[in-house]
Design an enzyme around this catalytic site. Structure first.
Site, short mmCIF file in Angstrom:
data_model
loop_
_atom_site.label_atom_id
_atom_site.label_comp_id
_atom_site.label_asym_id
_atom_site.label_seq_id
_atom_site.Cartn_x
_atom_site.Cartn_y
_atom_site.Cartn_z
N SER A 1 20.79 -22.29 3.63
CA SER A 1 19.79 -21.44 4.94
C SER A 1 19.53 -21.96 5.69
CB SER A 1 18.43 -20.49 4.43
OG SER A 1 18.49 -20.52 3.21
N MET B 1 14.28 -9.19 7.47
CA MET B 1 13.90 -8.08 6.25
C MET B 1 12.88 -8.14 5.73
SD MET B 1 16.78 -9.38 3.94
CE MET B 1 16.98 -8.00 2.30
N ASP C 1 -1.15 6.44 34.13
CA ASP C 1 -3.02 6.14 32.54
C ASP C 1 -3.86 4.71 33.79
OD1 ASP C 1 -2.93 4.83 30.16
OD2 ASP C 1 -2.94 3.10 30.90
#
Length: 581
Positions: free
Chosen positions: A178, A249, A547
């Site tokens: 990794s 993830m 806005d």
């Protein structure tokens, strides 16, 4: 053979409740519905049939959808010597008591049960598996199991140089390392620890030992390392590595933020800006990575599309946690404690039956793939008779709404048999289509767009004198417009992600008409035009004016959003003044 009653009781006792999960699945609020027939990036039928036909496994390793599980991942420890921001909090996670973890003998017995059933490959993971003192012994004993073809390892690489020689003697066949960055300082930022140099030493040691291609796992996180993907690909020129870019993830522990994900299609686009000619490599059965190579490079790279593409149909993996829980799906909440089954005195046959029950309960696909991340390209097809009862709309909060039937036919594509002209975003069947720009030349492109905001005397006066309570209206509006221009590809489904050179927004006041005129200019040196970026910039700037001022009046009118000028590229330019003439 145990009775069905005893089997079910044993299985029920081994189930782990969801509340005990250290990781829980979170879904981004911006997810969008994907229909089951979506073929975007889906594995080919040939590949799906390979996974179902090639593996020779016993029935207890075959799920109800015919998937044969010949690959087992075993977590040896929950401990890790890094604190990666996408993986765990800075303070770490509570660790399971030692006597609740699997012993060496329990690991070998469980592994041998799976191997006798047909598992051919075992991957040792963690935490960080090299922190387990008896990893060499475990590796050796696994390698001795008859029928097991591969013992492989996933590591962060910090201890790899020191432990690799003994692991190779013990039968280790392959290593995944990794590594999320090639910059030492950024490594410390991502992992909250030092050690980048040790990881590089470990990678070099593995390559020298002949473990090629060496797989490198790189989790791509927006705003952190997406700009380094080209550098990783450049690494493959002279190194026999397989860099696998993994989509960020969602887990509760990494504090999911949908702005962090970089989807596969965007990653590929970033790389193609530097390497326009890429070779798509064939996928092997059960591959989770979509592989590519730059022609002439020694190594290769790929994408693990965990978030934007369903590869559950070819899944052959089972996972065994450090405390002995069997997970049939990484994202699933259900776990079965094989440790408890072992310690209850179950026979090997009873153990196989419990595993079989768990495998049969594996779902067709994990929950996160029932919805696809908003960047996934898809076509939403609607049968002609689907409007008889209701339209199904999946909204961001995941509530299913029902809308009444329209009084006239509704089509998401052209139904004309003789369309007046060709539209670039519509294919030959009249369906929405993203234009391929790979063959277009890179050129300097420019677009100018305008919007007008009609306001009251009071609002105009306060803006001119910078007296609005929310602050400097025009400064905030311009900033919002610039930010929006950079997000155009995110907001407009079929737009490309364009590397903008500059976005500039100016304004002027028409006090007679009580209007604020905003003008946005976008420029880029790229393969496609930037008119949508200019139009998006001026639109959001105008909405920001609304806005900032709506507390004084809701009668503010945003109007005449239009393109003034477009130039660059192969087609003739456009100028509104020429059109008027």
């Amino acid at each position: 053979m145990m009775s069905s009653k005893r089997l079910w009781k044993l299985f029920q006792q081994s189930l782990r409740p969801v509340a005990h999960q250290k990781r829980s699945l979170s879904l981004p609020a911006s997810a969008a519905l994907i229909s089951d027939d979506n073929t975007f990036l889906r594995p080919s039928k040939a590949r799906q049939s390979d996974v179902l036909d090639d593996a020779d496994v016993d029935e207890f390793l075959v799920d109800s959808f015919g998937r044969k599980h010949s690959y087992l991942r075993i977590s040896l420890t929950e401990k890790c010597n890094l604190r990666c921001q996408y993986c765990m909090p800075a303070e770490g996670v509570p660790l399971t008591k030692k006597d609740h973890l699997l012993s060496t003998e329990e690991i070998i017995r469980l592994a041998s049960t799976f191997v006798r059933g047909g598992v051919k490959k075992i991957r040792l993971t963690g935490g960080e598996p090299l922190l387990r003192p008896d990893i060499v012994e475990i590796c050796q004993r696994l390698d001795d199991l008859p029928g097991l073809e591969e013992v492989v390892l996933t590591t962060n690489g910090l201890l790899l140089t020191r432990k690799l020689p003994s692991l190779l003697k013990a039968g280790l066949r392959s290593v995944n390392v990794s590594l999320d960055t090639l910059i030492p300082a950024k490594f410390e930022l991502i992992t909250r620890r030092r050690g980048w140099e040790k990881v590089i030493e470990g990678i070099d040691a593995a390559l020298e030992a002949g473990l090629v291609p060496l797989k490198l796992n790189c989790v791509v996180t927006r705003g952190v390392n997406e700009e380094e993907m080209v550098d990783f690909v450049r690494w493959t020129q002279n190194k026999a590595v397989d860099v696998r870019f993994i989509e960020y993830m969602p887990f509760a522990d990494n504090k999911w933020n949908d702005k962090k994900i970089v989807p596969y299609v965007e990653m590929l686009d970033i790389i193609k800006r530097k390497y326009s000619k890429l070779e798509r490599l064939p996928d092997k059965a059960n591959d989770t990575s979509k592989a590519y190579r730059v022609p002439g490079h020694v190594g290769q790279f790929g994408f693990v599309t965990s978030m934007t593409n369903n590869f559950c149909g070819t899944c052959n993996r089972l996972r065994l946690t450090a405390d002995g829980n069997l997970k049939v799906c990484l994202f699933g909440n259900a776990e079965v404690s094989l440790r408890d089954v072992l310690r209850s005195g179950a026979t090997d046959d009873e153990l196989r039956q419990v595993i079989g029950v768990a495998v049969k309960r594996k779902k067709k696909q994990h929950a996160v793939l029932r919805v696809a991340y908003r960047y996934t390209s898809f076509v939403f097809r609607v049968p002609s008779n689907s409007w008889k009862s209701f339209i199904r709309v999946f909204c961001p909060s995941f509530r299913l709404l029902t809308l009444p039937s329209p009084s006239h036919p509704v089509h998401f594509y052209s139904t004309s048999s003789n369309p007046p002209r060709d539209f670039s975003h519509v294919n030959s069947e009249g369906k929405a289509n993203m234009v391929c720009v790979s063959s277009k030349p890179v050129a300097h492109r420019k677009a100018v767009a305008e919007a007008r905001v009609a306001v009251s005397d009071e609002i105009l006066h306060k803006i001119l004198n910078n007296e609005m309570k929310k602050g400097d209206v025009m400064a905030v509006a311009k900033l919002a417009g610039v930010l929006a221009a950079k997000k155009t590809w995110d907001l407009i489904p079929l737009c490309h992600n364009i590397p903008l050179d500059v976005v500039n927004i100016v304004h002027r006041f028409d006090e007679e008409k009580k209007e604020i005129i905003l003008e946005a200019t976008a420029e880029a040196t790229w393969k496609t035009g930037v008119e949508m970026e200019a139009l998006t910039a001026v639109s959001v700037a105008a909405l920001t004016v609304y806005d900032m001022c709506k507390a004084l009046s809701h009668s503010i009118c945003v109007r005449e959003i239009r393109l003034l000028h477009k130039s660059g590229g192969t087609k003739p330019g456009y100028d509104i003044h020429d059109e008027k003439q």
